[in-house]
Scaffold this active site. Structure first.
Site, PDB file in Angstrom:
ATOM      1  N   ASP A 123      -4.316   3.632  -7.558  1.00  0.00           N
ATOM      2  CA  ASP A 123      -3.970   2.496  -6.706  1.00  0.00           C
ATOM      3  C   ASP A 123      -3.848   1.280  -7.617  1.00  0.00           C
ATOM      4  O   ASP A 123      -4.842   0.735  -8.088  1.00  0.00           O
ATOM      5  CB  ASP A 123      -5.066   2.293  -5.653  1.00  0.00           C
ATOM      6  CG  ASP A 123      -4.880   1.018  -4.847  1.00  0.00           C
ATOM      7  OD1 ASP A 123      -3.889   0.291  -5.074  1.00  0.00           O
ATOM      8  OD2 ASP A 123      -5.751   0.727  -3.995  1.00  0.00           O
ATOM      9  N   LYS A 166       2.391  -8.093  -2.937  1.00  0.00           N
ATOM     10  CA  LYS A 166       1.363  -8.637  -3.821  1.00  0.00           C
ATOM     11  C   LYS A 166       1.929  -9.065  -5.175  1.00  0.00           C
ATOM     12  O   LYS A 166       1.203  -9.611  -6.002  1.00  0.00           O
ATOM     13  CB  LYS A 166       0.243  -7.605  -4.034  1.00  0.00           C
ATOM     14  CG  LYS A 166      -0.660  -7.409  -2.825  1.00  0.00           C
ATOM     15  CD  LYS A 166      -1.792  -6.439  -3.140  1.00  0.00           C
ATOM     16  CE  LYS A 166      -2.861  -6.446  -2.060  1.00  0.00           C
ATOM     17  NZ  LYS A 166      -2.416  -5.916  -0.775  1.00  0.00           N
ATOM     18  N   CYS A 220     -11.129  -4.558   3.516  1.00  0.00           N
ATOM     19  CA  CYS A 220     -10.751  -3.137   3.596  1.00  0.00           C
ATOM     20  C   CYS A 220     -11.563  -2.297   2.613  1.00  0.00           C
ATOM     21  O   CYS A 220     -11.043  -1.361   1.996  1.00  0.00           O
ATOM     22  CB  CYS A 220      -9.260  -2.952   3.337  1.00  0.00           C
ATOM     23  SG  CYS A 220      -8.212  -3.759   4.557  1.00  0.00           S
ATOM     24  N   GLN A 245      -3.603  -4.097  -7.361  1.00  0.00           N
ATOM     25  CA  GLN A 245      -4.176  -5.301  -7.950  1.00  0.00           C
ATOM     26  C   GLN A 245      -3.966  -5.374  -9.459  1.00  0.00           C
ATOM     27  O   GLN A 245      -4.499  -6.276 -10.110  1.00  0.00           O
ATOM     28  CB  GLN A 245      -5.680  -5.375  -7.635  1.00  0.00           C
ATOM     29  CG  GLN A 245      -6.014  -5.410  -6.166  1.00  0.00           C
ATOM     30  CD  GLN A 245      -5.546  -6.680  -5.465  1.00  0.00           C
ATOM     31  OE1 GLN A 245      -5.273  -7.698  -6.108  1.00  0.00           O
ATOM     32  NE2 GLN A 245      -5.435  -6.625  -4.147  1.00  0.00           N
ATOM     33  N   HIS A 300     -10.205   0.902  -1.810  1.00  0.00           N
ATOM     34  CA  HIS A 300      -9.638   0.344  -0.585  1.00  0.00           C
ATOM     35  C   HIS A 300      -9.577   1.451   0.460  1.00  0.00           C
ATOM     36  O   HIS A 300      -9.467   2.631   0.133  1.00  0.00           O
ATOM     37  CB  HIS A 300      -8.218  -0.170  -0.904  1.00  0.00           C
ATOM     38  CG  HIS A 300      -7.587  -0.997   0.160  1.00  0.00           C
ATOM     39  ND1 HIS A 300      -6.982  -0.445   1.257  1.00  0.00           N
ATOM     40  CD2 HIS A 300      -7.430  -2.348   0.276  1.00  0.00           C
ATOM     41  CE1 HIS A 300      -6.483  -1.412   2.018  1.00  0.00           C
ATOM     42  NE2 HIS A 300      -6.737  -2.576   1.448  1.00  0.00           N
TER      43      HIS A 300
END
Length: 468
Positions: A254, A280, A423, A257, A177
């Site tokens: 990261d 999220k 992104c 997700q 991202h």
């Protein structure tokens, strides 16, 4: 919610009812005629009623999300498939934030009165919930930030500027991202460090062998995603962390997700830093968090200066608070953090492994049905017994622009998906495209949602191809 099974109309309970062990059992007013056979007692009869089909996790939790039960645009039922961008919020989270502002709105850590003490207790309880959720050893290793982007920038500016010099290397993948590319570019410009990029394999997943080969004594940081928001691929973070540590490097993950969709254990993974966003994972916008190992946070200088992050302030110098306060300058997002804590309660009651297992089933169903449409190109690996995709598909349709697809789906069918570069412009350029469409699911989605999306997409393709 109503469902018809074998000609019987059932009203399904909400998720909160299902998980309540003290709930009243469901009763159905069946009235069966008495048998005239002598083999049965005239007073009672033993009846066998076929068991109802099991209720999916999606069906059982949907009542908790009021936003999903609405008509949009031309009266179409809303089908929300943009969960990789942001998730919807259950009533419990909305109520928690509302209750904070109605009942004990106050600043934290500063007042001795009842409201301030209550707000402080709830805010710090939320921090402990986050720590438990990702299995951090100490709650002081959780820093609240505005979002995951700020958490990454915090590491880049505070840890990065203090530890990197010219010639040092940062290893990232081309599938990151923008929030985990741009900060490292800025850091490299300031320090002279060099960015090394990992490309994709033929299966369109980051090349783990290439990543391992890029690691050397020059490597100071590996910054990678856990789950790709475009490819739906999942990286072996535990292995990558070990490889990074073998050459003396640190690793930042990261996890935007992954934390909302599966069990994430920072101790088991062995990561140094991990970031995620509240919005999220059923929580409010405006708050995220950074996990950092205690010894690293303690050695890092402040990211922002101001109130709350200090120990003492003099005219010629200041001393700083211990983590996490050192990195939380000013009034934080109090209500949002409390809402995140409630979201974690909600997810934990369901169980993250249960969520993950259900989403794997949904992911395969989405991929198989989308893949069957002629002219559709799905990006990322094909699912198999050994390859589990995340519950999202980025795709293009031959001859159609993804924004046209998303617009028609929304305006004509009430189906909400994402279009654009998500992104991830470097990844899209690598794939030879400018943009893609993306359908992404969460545990409150159902196979019926996927069916609605597939029918709507087929209608969309038919509409645009009719002009050719």
């Amino acid at each position: 919610m109503m469902m018809s099974i074998e000609g019987v109309v059932l009203k399904l309970p909400s998720f909160s009812q299902l998980i309540n062990p003290n709930r009243t059992p469901l009763k159905f007013p069946f009235n069966f005629p008495k048998s005239s056979s002598s083999s049965y007692s005239s007073a009672t009869a033993s009846l066998s009623v076929p068991a109802a089909a099991p209720v999916s996790l999606g069906h059982s939790t949907r009542p908790d999300f009021e936003i999903l039960h609405q008509k949009v645009n031309n009266g179409s039922k809303l089908v929300y498939l943009d969960n990789a961008a942001t998730s919807q919020k259950p009533s419990a989270v909305i109520d928690a934030v509302n209750n904070y502002y109605k009942s004990y709105n106050s600043n934290v850590h500063r007042g001795i009165h009842f409201l301030s003490a209550k707000a402080t207790d709830e805010y710090e309880m939320a921090r402990r919930k986050v720590a438990s959720f990702v299995n951090a050893p100490e709650s002081s290793e959780i820093v609240f930030t505005r979002n995951a982007t700020e958490a990454i920038n915090l590491v880049a500016y505070s840890w990065g500027l203090s530890n990197l010099k010219a010639g040092d290397e940062i290893v990232v993948t081309i599938a990151e991202h923008h929030s985990s590319i741009v900060p490292w570019q800025i850091l490299s410009e300031k320090t002279g460090a060099v960015l090394k990029f990992v490309s994709l394999t033929e299966e369109e997943v980051p090349d783990i062998k290439m990543l391992q080969d890029l690691l050397s004594k020059k490597t100071k940081l590996v910054a990678v995603h856990h789950v790709s928001n475009v490819l739906a691929s999942v990286l072996p973070i535990k292995d990558i962390a070990q490889w990074a540590h073998d050459v003396g490097a640190r690793i930042l993950v990261d996890a935007c997700q992954s934390v909302p969709h599966m069990v994430v254990d920072v101790q088991d993974l062995g990561v140094d830093f991990l970031v995620a966003s509240s919005h999220k994972m059923c929580g409010p916008t405006g708050v995220g968090f950074l996990y950092g190992k205690s010894e690293l946070l303690t050695a890092m200088p402040p990211f922002l200066g101001g109130g709350e992050m200090i120990s003492d302030v003099f005219l010629d110098h200041s001393t700083y608070a211990e983590p996490p306060s050192r990195f939380e300058a000013g009034t934080p997002a109090i209500g949002e953090a409390i809402g995140l804590g409630t979201a974690i309660d909600y997810l934990s009651e369901i169980g993250m492994q249960k969520i993950h297992d259900y989403e794997v089933e949904l992911a395969n169903y989405l991929y198989e049905n989308l893949h069957a449409i002629p002219g559709v190109r799905i990006y990322g690996p094909a699912p198999s017994e050994t390859v589990h995709r995340a519950a999202l598909c980025s795709f293009n349709v031959e001859g159609l622009h993804p924004t046209d697809i998303a617009t028609f789906l929304d305006q004509q069918h009430g189906v909400a998906i994402r279009s654009g570069h998500h992104c991830a412009q470097p990844l899209h350029r690598y794939l030879g495209i400018n943009a893609s469409a993306r359908a992404s699911l969460y545990f409150y989605n159902t196979k019926e949602d996927v069916d609605d999306f597939i029918r709507a997409l087929e209608d969309t393709i038919a509409f645009f191809t009719s002009f050719k």
